[in-house]
Every structure is written in C-alpha cells, then in structure tokens.
Design an enzyme around this catalytic site. Structure first.
Site, PDB file in Angstrom:
ATOM      1  N   LEU A  53      37.346  46.076  40.161  1.00  0.00           N
ATOM      2  CA  LEU A  53      37.901  46.804  40.454  1.00  0.00           C
ATOM      3  C   LEU A  53      36.460  45.821  41.437  1.00  0.00           C
ATOM      4  O   LEU A  53      35.312  45.769  41.095  1.00  0.00           O
ATOM      5  CB  LEU A  53      37.304  48.388  40.748  1.00  0.00           C
ATOM      6  CG  LEU A  53      38.127  48.987  41.142  1.00  0.00           C
ATOM      7  CD1 LEU A  53      39.933  48.788  41.859  1.00  0.00           C
ATOM      8  CD2 LEU A  53      37.915  50.667  41.112  1.00  0.00           C
ATOM      9  N   ASP A  54      37.468  45.977  42.857  1.00  0.00           N
ATOM     10  CA  ASP A  54      36.450  44.969  43.642  1.00  0.00           C
ATOM     11  C   ASP A  54      34.936  45.660  44.259  1.00  0.00           C
ATOM     12  O   ASP A  54      35.483  47.014  44.300  1.00  0.00           O
ATOM     13  CB  ASP A  54      36.615  44.495  44.684  1.00  0.00           C
ATOM     14  CG  ASP A  54      37.952  43.548  44.748  1.00  0.00           C
ATOM     15  OD1 ASP A  54      38.092  43.030  43.308  1.00  0.00           O
ATOM     16  OD2 ASP A  54      39.218  43.384  45.664  1.00  0.00           O
ATOM     17  N   ILE A  55      34.037  45.106  44.136  1.00  0.00           N
ATOM     18  CA  ILE A  55      32.523  45.928  44.729  1.00  0.00           C
ATOM     19  C   ILE A  55      33.240  46.671  45.710  1.00  0.00           C
ATOM     20  O   ILE A  55      32.108  47.613  46.450  1.00  0.00           O
ATOM     21  CB  ILE A  55      31.864  44.953  44.941  1.00  0.00           C
ATOM     22  CG1 ILE A  55      30.321  45.317  45.402  1.00  0.00           C
ATOM     23  CG2 ILE A  55      31.931  43.712  46.534  1.00  0.00           C
ATOM     24  CD1 ILE A  55      29.181  44.247  45.560  1.00  0.00           C
TER      25      ILE A  55
END
Length: 259
Positions: free
Chosen positions: A126-128
C-alpha cells in the site's frame, strides 16, 4: 536392480508441493523439514527432496501447534508509512503494531505479545501516500492466498480524482469511453492489465476492484486516461472489510474469519 530415478518433469521439491497443498509457506516447510517434522511415504524427509504428485505427506502435530500460534493483523495504514522495509527516512507500517494501538473494539481472543513481531510481514503493498487496509501476517498460507503467483484475490479501493482543472463534478466532465478503458484496455510495463471493476461512487470519487497489484497501479492507470489521484484508500481485501477500524489502529484476524 537399482531404483528408478524420479522424473524431474513429474516431481517437485517438497517445500513447493507443501505450499501448493496449502499446508504452509515454502519457508515454513523448510523449517519443518529441518526439524524432522515432515514425513513422505512414512519416512522422515531430507531437505531438497523431490516428490511425486501422489506422495503421502505427513506433518508432525508440533508443526500444527506452531502454526496455530501465528497471527494475522489488519491495520488501517495512515499516510506517511511504507508497507515493507523502512526507506528514505519513512517508517514501516509494522511499527504501529503496539499494544496501545490495538482497536478497543477488537474481540479476538489473541493477546498481544512482542514475540508476534517475529516474522510479521506485509502481505501486499500500500503506497506511502495511500491509506486503508494493510494485512501483516506470520502465516505463509495467508501470504500465499493474498499475494501468491496464482492469487486472484479482489482488492477494493476508493479513489478521489481530478481531471485537468476540474476538481468538482469530475464525473460529468470525464468521457465515459475512458472509464471503459480503465475497466479493460490499458497496459503497464508492456503487459496488458487484467479486467477491473471501475465505477463512480460520487462525482469526485471512483471505486476500483482489482485482482492484481502492480506497483502504484491505480495511480498509473488514472494517469493514462488523464486523471490525477488526490486520495486513495483500500477498503476491502477478499471478504475482509476495513469497516470502522480507526486510522493508525489494528485488530487481529479473528478465528473463523476468512479472506
């Protein structure tokens, strides 16, 4: 007469076969084999053993006991945390797995213990700059189900978008033909993407349901059709919903819950 050598085209490594049968992960299988907890056709298996598809595989109850102690954690990841290893000064989401961050409405019988951090790893990215449901697990079977090569697990996202200078009423300004391309017709990294479910939730927000997980996939898909993502939240993986889990808090996957 010497025993015939197993045909490598019809056999596979024992750890791979155990993972295919859903018994454990390959790494877990290697640990069990090293401990002498695995028998094949009645004999204790050595490391690296090749087995036929019809081989009888038995696992010592000690291995099952170890497996029952493993935990899977559902975390509502905030922005600013990376999913895996720390990078560029950003902390990994696993640092939020602390007793004080456990959701007060978690009804799981599990008790928090620092030992549960051992081997606890994200099953997917899950992207930053994205929020929402992130799964951390010690259980290789869960990881394989979610991110294995043959996994087709649905993942659902709510995605707030802008279209050029349009920030309100994006749905009315955005060509319907481009929604059709988001559903099926785009390629990333030279590969055609699998069909996706994409629909408007409200005039500024799309709902995506994907069965694959390329790096920054939704943001890159949107860029290809002229949309800019300004907010992205994962709300479901398989049958598990984020629900009312607060940002920055976590709960255990309860006994009986299944993805």
């Amino acid at each position: 007469m010497p025993e015939p050598t197993p045909n490598s085209s019809t056999t596979s490594r024992l750890n791979k076969r155990m993972a295919e049968l859903g018994l454990c992960s390959r790494r877990e299988a290697d640990d069990w084999i090293a401990r002498g907890w695995v028998k094949v056709n009645g004999a204790i298996a050595p490391m690296g053993l090749q087995v036929a598809p019809d081989a009888r595989i038995e696992v010592d109850p000690k291995a099952r006991g170890q497996q029952r102690e493993q935990v899977t954690v559902l975390l509502h990841k905030p922005m600013g945390y990376v999913s895996g290893q720390a990078e560029d000064g950003y902390q990994p989401a696993v640092v939020l797995f602390q007793a004080r961050n456990r959701w007060q409405d978690d009804r799981s019988p599990h008790r928090f213990a620092p030992a549960q951090l051992k081997g606890l790893a994200p099953a997917g990215r899950l992207d930053i700059d994205s929020t929402g449901l992130l799964v951390l697990t010690q259980d290789g079977r869960v990881a394989r189900q979610l991110i294995g090569e043959d996994s087709g697990m649905e993942k659902e996202y709510l995605v707030r978008v802008e279209y050029g200078a349009v920030t309100n009423g994006v749905q009315a300004a955005f060509p319907p033909a481009q929604i059709a391309r988001l559903r099926h017709g785009l390629s990333l990294d030279g590969q055609a993407l699998k069909p996706a479910k994409v629909d408007w939730q409200n005039p500024e927000q799309l709902r995506f349901v994907l069965t694959e997980g390329k790096k920054r996939q939704i943001r890159r898909m949107c860029e290809l059709v002229g949309l800019r993502v300004v907010g992205l939240k994962r709300v479901r993986i398989g049958r598990i919903h984020l629900g009312n889990l607060p940002v920055g808090q976590w709960r255990y996957l309860a006994p009986g819950e299944r993805f």
